[in-house]
Scaffold this active site. Structure first.
Site, PDB file in Angstrom:
ATOM      1  N   SER A  73       0.851  -1.192   0.127  1.00  0.00           N
ATOM      2  CA  SER A  73       0.090  -0.020  -0.122  1.00  0.00           C
ATOM      3  C   SER A  73       0.919   1.229  -0.038  1.00  0.00           C
ATOM      4  O   SER A  73       0.400   2.251  -0.226  1.00  0.00           O
ATOM      5  CB  SER A  73      -0.714  -0.035   1.019  1.00  0.00           C
ATOM      6  OG  SER A  73      -2.064  -0.828   1.169  1.00  0.00           O
ATOM      7  N   TYR A 198      -3.759  -2.541 -10.198  1.00  0.00           N
ATOM      8  CA  TYR A 198      -3.419  -2.212  -8.855  1.00  0.00           C
ATOM      9  C   TYR A 198      -2.470  -3.474  -8.229  1.00  0.00           C
ATOM     10  O   TYR A 198      -1.811  -2.975  -7.284  1.00  0.00           O
ATOM     11  CB  TYR A 198      -4.871  -2.154  -8.305  1.00  0.00           C
ATOM     12  CG  TYR A 198      -4.658  -1.847  -6.702  1.00  0.00           C
ATOM     13  CD1 TYR A 198      -4.351  -0.837  -6.025  1.00  0.00           C
ATOM     14  CD2 TYR A 198      -5.418  -2.922  -6.046  1.00  0.00           C
ATOM     15  CE1 TYR A 198      -4.337  -0.804  -4.797  1.00  0.00           C
ATOM     16  CE2 TYR A 198      -5.582  -3.040  -4.775  1.00  0.00           C
ATOM     17  CZ  TYR A 198      -4.952  -1.809  -3.995  1.00  0.00           C
ATOM     18  OH  TYR A 198      -4.898  -1.688  -2.621  1.00  0.00           O
TER      19      TYR A 198
END
Length: 322
Positions: A73, A198
């Site tokens: 992240s 992603y």
């Protein structure tokens, strides 16, 4: 440590401070490694490193600082910057907000009024941000992100295929989030392509030194302090750092702002980056996570660095300059 008014940022003290903190927290075994992604569950929980990179290109490091791991992240910070460059601030704000959620990083939640994800640091907002990266197809978009990482780090990087495949095969919660955003027109129809990108951006391999240099690049107005290459337009630095400060540590963001007081971003890899504007970037890596998904040792180290070096942005006793 002396009185707060005596604190001053002195780089010559960094090696000893880092060595002391590494020794102090190396035996701390609280937390668990991320196990919801099978490949991440295999990581050695004893790995631990701390790095500081200053805006004038000095590097200080201790521990397993050359150990590679997936950025996870922490990637959201840098992809957000790329999306801002691709589309501009006003357009990005129509797709992704800037409000902290108070919820877990993977909460399936959108703003009730605008239907936007709350911010680009939670999964929903990051998926929306990633879907906005320009390119003629999946390969070009991935290559643009890899080149973006290269500018921040100063070397070529690659995607760990085993982690990418693991995330892709188990990322059902992210798919549910993407479908919810599709329902409200926040992303386009090509959900799988956006999700693949992603998962790939999260699966890029870095080390603790890389994290510190990336953070120092943000501290240095978007210029890599080692290579002197521009990584991101400096007009977007305030946007990136503002969102990091309010949202980068998820539902720990308020406590982090109160105790540490500098922009930061964590990842379930066990990494944390922190930015002291105009001065330095900090990288910490330790895979043992607390219940919020933040590195246990990483949080402790950053709290101590903030106190010992007087880094809190609102500490009136801070001394300017390195």
């Amino acid at each position: 440590m002396g009185n707060p008014e005596d604190l001053e940022i002195v780089p010559s003290s960094f090696p000893e401070v880092l060595k002391d903190l590494h020794s102090q927290y190396k035996s701390l075994e609280e937390g668990v490694v991320a196990n919801y992604i099978p490949e991440l569950a295999k990581v050695n929980p004893n790995l631990f490193s701390i790095c500081i990179a200053t805006v004038d290109g000095q590097i200080y490091e201790v521990g397993d600082y050359q150990q590679l791991f997936t950025i996870q992240s922490i990637s959201k910070v840098f992809v957000y910057g790329q999306a801002l460059e691709d589309h501009g601030r006003d357009y990005i704000l129509t797709r992704v907000g800037v409000e902290p959620t108070g919820e877990a990083f993977n909460a399936i939640i959108l703003d009730e009024q605008s239907k936007r994800p709350y911010n680009p640091m939670v999964n929903a907002g990051a998926i929306a941000t990633t879907s906005l990266i320009k390119g003629s197809g999946p390969t070009e978009r991935l290559n643009r992100l890899l080149d973006m990482y290269r500018r921040y780090i100063g070397r070529d990087v690659f995607v760990d295929i085993s982690v990418f495949t693991s995330e892709r095969s188990t990322g059902h919660r992210n798919r549910a989030t993407a479908h919810l955003m599709l329902n409200f027109g926040m992303i386009d129809q090509n959900i799988e392509e956006a999700l693949d990108l992603y998962f790939q951006q999260c699966s890029v391999m870095v080390n603790c030194r890389d994290l510190a240099v990336m953070a120092a690049t943000l501290a240095n107005k978007g210029i890599n302090p080692i290579t002197k290459e521009k990584a991101v337009d400096n007009r977007y630095i305030k946007d990136i750092l503002s969102v990091m400060y309010t949202c980068g540590m998820y539902n720990f963001a308020g406590e982090w702002a109160y105790n540490v007081g500098i922009p930061a971003k964590s990842g379930v890899c066990g990494g944390i980056i922190a930015v002291v504007p105009n001065q330095m970037g900090i990288g910490v890596f330790s895979p043992l996570l607390d219940v919020r998904g933040n590195s246990v040792r990483g949080v402790k180290v950053c709290e101590q660095l903030s106190q010992r070096l007087g880094l809190h942005l609102f500490d009136c006793s801070r001394q300017e300059g390195i």
